[in-house]
Scaffold this motif. Structure first.
Motif, PDB file in Angstrom:
ATOM      1  N   THR A  42      28.009  34.645  36.992  1.00 40.10           N
ATOM      2  CA  THR A  42      27.931  35.261  38.321  1.00 40.10           C
ATOM      3  C   THR A  42      29.163  34.829  39.106  1.00 40.10           C
ATOM      4  OG1 THR A  42      26.538  35.468  40.287  1.00 40.10           O
ATOM      5  CG2 THR A  42      26.361  33.389  39.085  1.00 40.10           C
ATOM      6  N   HIS A  43      29.847  35.809  39.687  1.00 42.40           N
ATOM      7  CA  HIS A  43      31.188  35.520  40.210  1.00 42.40           C
ATOM      8  C   HIS A  43      31.252  35.532  41.735  1.00 42.40           C
ATOM      9  CE1 HIS A  43      32.786  35.959  36.164  1.00 42.40           C
ATOM     10  NE2 HIS A  43      32.275  37.169  36.064  1.00 42.40           N
ATOM     11  N   ILE A  44      32.327  34.912  42.205  1.00 47.28           N
ATOM     12  CA  ILE A  44      32.625  34.920  43.641  1.00 47.28           C
ATOM     13  C   ILE A  44      34.148  34.915  43.780  1.00 47.28           C
ATOM     14  CG2 ILE A  44      32.589  32.365  43.776  1.00 47.28           C
ATOM     15  CD1 ILE A  44      31.019  34.129  46.587  1.00 47.28           C
ATOM     16  N   TYR A  45      34.638  35.616  44.802  1.00 51.72           N
ATOM     17  CA  TYR A  45      36.030  35.427  45.222  1.00 51.72           C
ATOM     18  C   TYR A  45      35.938  34.774  46.595  1.00 51.72           C
ATOM     19  CZ  TYR A  45      37.607  38.948  41.735  1.00 51.72           C
ATOM     20  OH  TYR A  45      37.875  39.654  40.594  1.00 51.72           O
ATOM     21  N   SER A  98      31.292  31.326  39.439  1.00 50.79           N
ATOM     22  CA  SER A  98      32.660  31.125  38.946  1.00 50.79           C
ATOM     23  C   SER A  98      33.577  32.141  39.614  1.00 50.79           C
ATOM     24  CB  SER A  98      32.720  31.318  37.427  1.00 50.79           C
ATOM     25  OG  SER A  98      32.085  32.525  37.042  1.00 50.79           O
ATOM     26  N   LEU A  99      34.834  31.723  39.845  1.00 56.62           N
ATOM     27  CA  LEU A  99      35.841  32.667  40.331  1.00 56.62           C
ATOM     28  C   LEU A  99      35.944  33.792  39.296  1.00 56.62           C
ATOM     29  CD1 LEU A  99      38.041  33.023  42.574  1.00 56.62           C
ATOM     30  CD2 LEU A  99      39.657  31.986  40.977  1.00 56.62           C
ATOM     31  N   ALA A 148      28.795  25.320  39.840  1.00 57.14           N
ATOM     32  CA  ALA A 148      29.983  26.156  39.628  1.00 57.14           C
ATOM     33  C   ALA A 148      30.766  25.765  38.383  1.00 57.14           C
ATOM     34  CB  ALA A 148      30.893  26.060  40.850  1.00 57.14           C
ATOM     35  N   PHE A 149      31.532  26.732  37.908  1.00 58.85           N
ATOM     36  CA  PHE A 149      32.590  26.457  36.947  1.00 58.85           C
ATOM     37  C   PHE A 149      33.905  26.490  37.734  1.00 58.85           C
ATOM     38  CE2 PHE A 149      29.501  28.713  34.029  1.00 58.85           C
ATOM     39  CZ  PHE A 149      29.144  27.575  33.313  1.00 58.85           C
ATOM     40  N   GLY A 150      34.737  25.483  37.530  1.00 58.79           N
ATOM     41  CA  GLY A 150      36.005  25.407  38.257  1.00 58.79           C
ATOM     42  C   GLY A 150      37.064  26.313  37.641  1.00 58.79           C
ATOM     43  N   THR A 151      38.200  26.368  38.344  1.00 57.11           N
ATOM     44  CA  THR A 151      39.319  27.208  37.902  1.00 57.11           C
ATOM     45  C   THR A 151      40.521  26.320  37.630  1.00 57.11           C
ATOM     46  OG1 THR A 151      38.506  28.951  39.356  1.00 57.11           O
ATOM     47  CG2 THR A 151      40.771  29.161  38.601  1.00 57.11           C
TER      48      THR A 151
END
Ligand code: URA
Ligand code: ZN
Length: 363
Positions: free
Chosen positions: A8-11, A85-86, A123-126
């Motif tokens: 599942t994503h987020i900006y 995650s981004l 979260a998963f980091g970038t």
């Protein structure tokens, strides 16, 4: 019985600002014929000026950047926890000198969003993959200390030469050392030429339905062939979209490796860990495949204890403008319930228990 969404994503708003400041892909902008709605243009090839603006990218609304909308979506679909995650293309496009600082800012932003909803968001980091390896490793070490981080999301380009690049070894070593899982996610698809001269007529179907899964399959097969998991035996990778086509093709991949005269001559296959072992030891799969046919291949390849529910929110929004429920989400719920109709306890594992155990999401 918790339900957990691992895809599942987020900006975050700072990332959207960055995209709004750009004029080349990836960017966010309005077009003269739709001045009141911004469009997010991220995929290679979807920026063709000869295509109508309504098929360039996709409309971007607050579901892409407002964390309250993520929570409302979770509530609507009875999702207890999400590992956000981004979304693509992450920071792959940034100049080397900007990437390290941008990754810190984005990761702090995302960790802060999780902190607003204790127990509900992780979260998963970038990673700043366009920066030198030392910068990437520093960020891996920093992420290991951030409360809500449970691994990193990564595309298939690595440092620019793919995930079989030996220059990634120090990065794989750092991820393995800090027990950080890689969430491997496609973005680049396949070369536009394979979609043919009529590609513009077919919207995003060919790149998303086929380009994405094949990109993942090729990337992970290159990792296998280059011996990443022979050198890093505890490196864990979560593959998006149920592994692309890896579960379906694993037998063919293994057979081609065994029969390959060149690999045999080089001695490269002596003592290697085979595809099936890696699928059951190092690879996890999400359950974002929309039918029980694909899901059963994933279960057979990696085991129901390595599969985790996901939605790909905010992509694949409701089919009708006024609809509240997301068809894409219900298709994935339906696939799980159909694949496990005789075993509700395994269904529950895929829906949430596996993610809690694998990603350590205990409150
Ligand atoms: N399209 C994208 O670009 N990314 C996703 O994660 C899903 C669809
Ligand atoms: Zn995704």
């Amino acid at each position: 019985m918790p339900t957990v969404d691992v895809h599942t994503h987020i900006y975050p708003p700072t990332f959207v600002e960055l995209l709004r400041s750009r004029t080349t892909v990836p960017y966010v902008r309005t077009f003269p014929d739709t001045p009141n709605s911004s469009r997010l243009v991220i995929l290679p090839g979807e920026d063709d000026p000869s295509t109508p603006s309504t098929s360039r990218g996709r409309p971007i609304g607050p579901e892409y950047y407002d964390i309250a909308q993520k929570i409302a979506f979770m509530d609507m679909h009875k999702i207890d926890k999400s590992v956000i995650s981004l979304a693509n293309p992450w920071l792959d496009f940034l100049p080397a000198e900007e990437a390290g600082e941008a990754a810190q800012r984005i990761n702090d932003d995302v960790d802060g969003l999780c902190a607003k909803y204790p127990g509900r968001l992780y979260a998963f980091g970038t990673l700043p993959l366009s920066a030198p390896a030392e910068t990437v490793i520093k960020e891996i070490e920093r992420l290991a200390g951030l409360k809500h981080m449970r691994g990193v999301i990564m595309g298939t380009s690595g440092l620019g030469n793919g995930l079989d690049d030996p220059a990634l070894d120090p990065i794989y070593a750092a991820l393995e050392k800090h027990s950080q899982l890689i969430f491997l996610h496609p973005h680049y698809g396949l070369p536009a030429s394979v979609y043919g001269p009529r590609a513009n007529e077919y919207g995003h179907v060919l790149p998303l339905a086929l380009g994405f899964p094949l990109e993942t399959t090729i990337a992970v097969t290159r990792m296998l062939l280059s011996g990443v998991w022979d050198r890093f035996t505890s490196l864990n990778v979560l593959l998006a979209h149920s592994g692309g086509t890896l579960p379906f093709l694993a037998g063919r991949i293994e057979s081609c490796v065994k029969h390959d005269g060149h690999l045999k001559k080089k001695g490269n296959i002596q003592g290697r860990r085979d595809v099936w072992e890696i699928l059951k030891t190092n690879i996890y799969l999400d359950a974002v495949i929309y039918s029980d046919v694909g899901l059963k291949a994933a279960i057979n390849a990696s085991g129901a204890d390595r599969l985790m529910f996901g939605t790909d929110h905010p992509f694949f929004p409701p089919l009708e403008e006024k609809a509240k429920e997301w068809h894409s989400v219900n298709a994935n719920y339906g696939a799980i319930s159909s694949a496990f109709k005789d075993d509700q306890s395994q269904a529950q594992d895929v829906l949430g228990n596996n993610a809690i155990r694998i990603l350590k999401l205990h409150d």
